[in-house]
Design a protein around this motif. Structure first.
Motif, mmCIF file in Angstrom:
data_model
loop_
_atom_site.group_PDB
_atom_site.id
_atom_site.type_symbol
_atom_site.label_atom_id
_atom_site.label_comp_id
_atom_site.label_asym_id
_atom_site.label_seq_id
_atom_site.Cartn_x
_atom_site.Cartn_y
_atom_site.Cartn_z
ATOM 1 N N UNK A 209 0.817 -1.218 0.000
ATOM 2 C CA UNK A 209 0.000 0.000 0.000
ATOM 3 C C UNK A 209 0.849 1.265 0.000
ATOM 4 N N UNK A 210 2.169 1.122 0.121
ATOM 5 C CA UNK A 210 3.038 2.291 0.124
ATOM 6 C C UNK A 210 3.276 2.878 1.495
ATOM 7 N N UNK A 211 2.955 2.110 2.542
ATOM 8 C CA UNK A 211 3.232 2.546 3.901
ATOM 9 C C UNK A 211 4.723 2.349 4.179
ATOM 10 N N UNK A 212 5.350 3.336 4.814
ATOM 11 C CA UNK A 212 6.795 3.268 5.061
ATOM 12 C C UNK A 212 7.160 3.073 6.529
ATOM 13 N N UNK A 213 6.161 3.117 7.418
ATOM 14 C CA UNK A 213 6.456 3.128 8.842
ATOM 15 C C UNK A 213 5.524 2.188 9.590
ATOM 16 N N UNK A 214 6.040 1.612 10.672
ATOM 17 C CA UNK A 214 5.262 0.729 11.526
ATOM 18 C C UNK A 214 5.417 1.197 12.968
ATOM 19 N N UNK A 215 4.303 1.452 13.631
ATOM 20 C CA UNK A 215 4.332 1.875 15.033
ATOM 21 C C UNK A 215 4.369 0.631 15.919
ATOM 22 N N UNK A 216 5.414 0.520 16.714
ATOM 23 C CA UNK A 216 5.638 -0.662 17.546
ATOM 24 C C UNK A 216 5.482 -0.273 19.018
ATOM 25 N N UNK A 217 4.393 -0.718 19.627
ATOM 26 C CA UNK A 217 4.152 -0.453 21.044
ATOM 27 C C UNK A 217 4.778 -1.544 21.892
ATOM 28 N N UNK A 218 5.607 -1.135 22.837
ATOM 29 C CA UNK A 218 6.216 -2.070 23.784
ATOM 30 C C UNK A 218 5.630 -1.773 25.167
ATOM 31 N N UNK A 219 4.891 -2.743 25.722
ATOM 32 C CA UNK A 219 4.213 -2.562 26.999
ATOM 33 C C UNK A 219 4.681 -3.631 27.979
ATOM 34 N N UNK A 220 4.625 -3.286 29.268
ATOM 35 C CA UNK A 220 5.136 -4.214 30.281
ATOM 36 C C UNK A 220 4.063 -4.787 31.195
ATOM 37 N N UNK A 221 2.797 -4.413 30.976
ATOM 38 C CA UNK A 221 1.737 -4.897 31.833
ATOM 39 C C UNK A 221 1.694 -4.198 33.177
ATOM 40 N N UNK A 222 2.567 -3.231 33.387
ATOM 41 C CA UNK A 222 2.637 -2.509 34.667
ATOM 42 C C UNK A 222 2.329 -1.028 34.464
ATOM 43 N N UNK A 223 3.213 -0.329 33.759
ATOM 44 C CA UNK A 223 2.929 1.078 33.433
ATOM 45 C C UNK A 223 1.652 1.166 32.614
ATOM 46 N N UNK A 224 1.510 0.241 31.683
ATOM 47 C CA UNK A 224 0.318 0.150 30.853
ATOM 48 C C UNK A 224 -0.300 -1.232 31.086
#
Length: 233
Positions: free
Chosen positions: A34-49
């Motif tokens: 589709x021509x997307x150049x970026x991927x948002x990668x969420x890193x969560x720890x189950x504590x802060x989030x």
């Protein structure tokens, strides 16, 4: 090429955790096509989030199969381990939360020393004063428009003061003649992109509000067309 991608207008950064976790490689290919150049990668720890949908090993394996720019958002209480792992994986940007980082300036330096873009993320109610003295060092400031980790709560809506916070941050950046990017995350809609894409916000983290997982191709086609439309203004 990398700098060109980060300097595009109205960047669409689809959220990895909103993709089909059982078919990630095929989903990545759809984004690329589709021509997307970026991927948002969420890193969560189950504590802060209070959720933890994605492991670092998954990110490491994805790094091997795609050249998409990895735009990483670290939502954790203890950041050192996760930041070191992401640097080792070879991501392009790491944005960490100011609320859980006792040495914001030091962490920005640490990430930059590895040649990686660095920035600070802020929860909705965290004031912009948190980044006042380090704004010049931030490649990106990410503003959460909902509370991190609460996207699964049906009543969780974008905060009413989101627009004011975006406008205030844009003013700070403009007055200092900086190239710091503004990124927004949290139930981002097509209307949000239309409202802020012409100059207020640089990067939009898009999830299920924008992208229909059952028809990703059509959703992404619409987002790319909107990006081009805004770019022509």
């Amino acid at each position: 090429m990398t700098e060109k991608i980060w300097n595009e207008r109205c960047i669409i950064s689809p959220s990895l955790i909103c993709l089909d976790m059982c078919n990630l490689e095929s989903q990545i290919r759809i984004l690329e096509k589709a021509g997307i150049n970026m991927l948002h990668v969420d890193i969560l720890d189950g504590h802060f989030s209070p959720s933890m949908p994605l492991g670092l090993d998954t990110v490491r394996q994805l790094r091997k199969i795609t050249d998409l720019q990895f735009d990483c958002h670290v939502m954790v209480t203890e950041q050192d381990y996760f930041v070191d792992e992401l640097l080792d994986i070879g991501v392009e940007q790491i944005v960490f939360h100011g609320e859980t980082q006792p040495h914001i300036d030091g962490m920005l330096n640490r990430i930059h020393a590895k040649g990686v873009r660095a920035g600070v993320a802020l929860k909705p109610s965290t004031p912009l004063s948190e980044v006042d003295y380090v704004l010049e060092k931030c490649d990106t400031v990410l503003l959460m428009l909902i509370n991190p980790g609460y996207a699964f709560v049906k009543g969780e809506k974008q905060v009413a003061y989101g627009q004011r916070k975006i406008k205030d941050l844009r003013r700070m950046i403009t007055e200092r003649a900086l190239d710091t990017k503004i990124e927004i995350d949290g139930r981002i809609s097509v209307d949000n992109i239309r409202e802020y894409g012409s100059g207020d916000v640089d990067i939009f983290v898009t999830g299920s509000t924008c992208i229909d997982r059952s028809n990703m191709e059509e959703s992404l086609r619409g987002l790319k067309e909107l990006q081009r439309e805004i770019g022509r203004k």
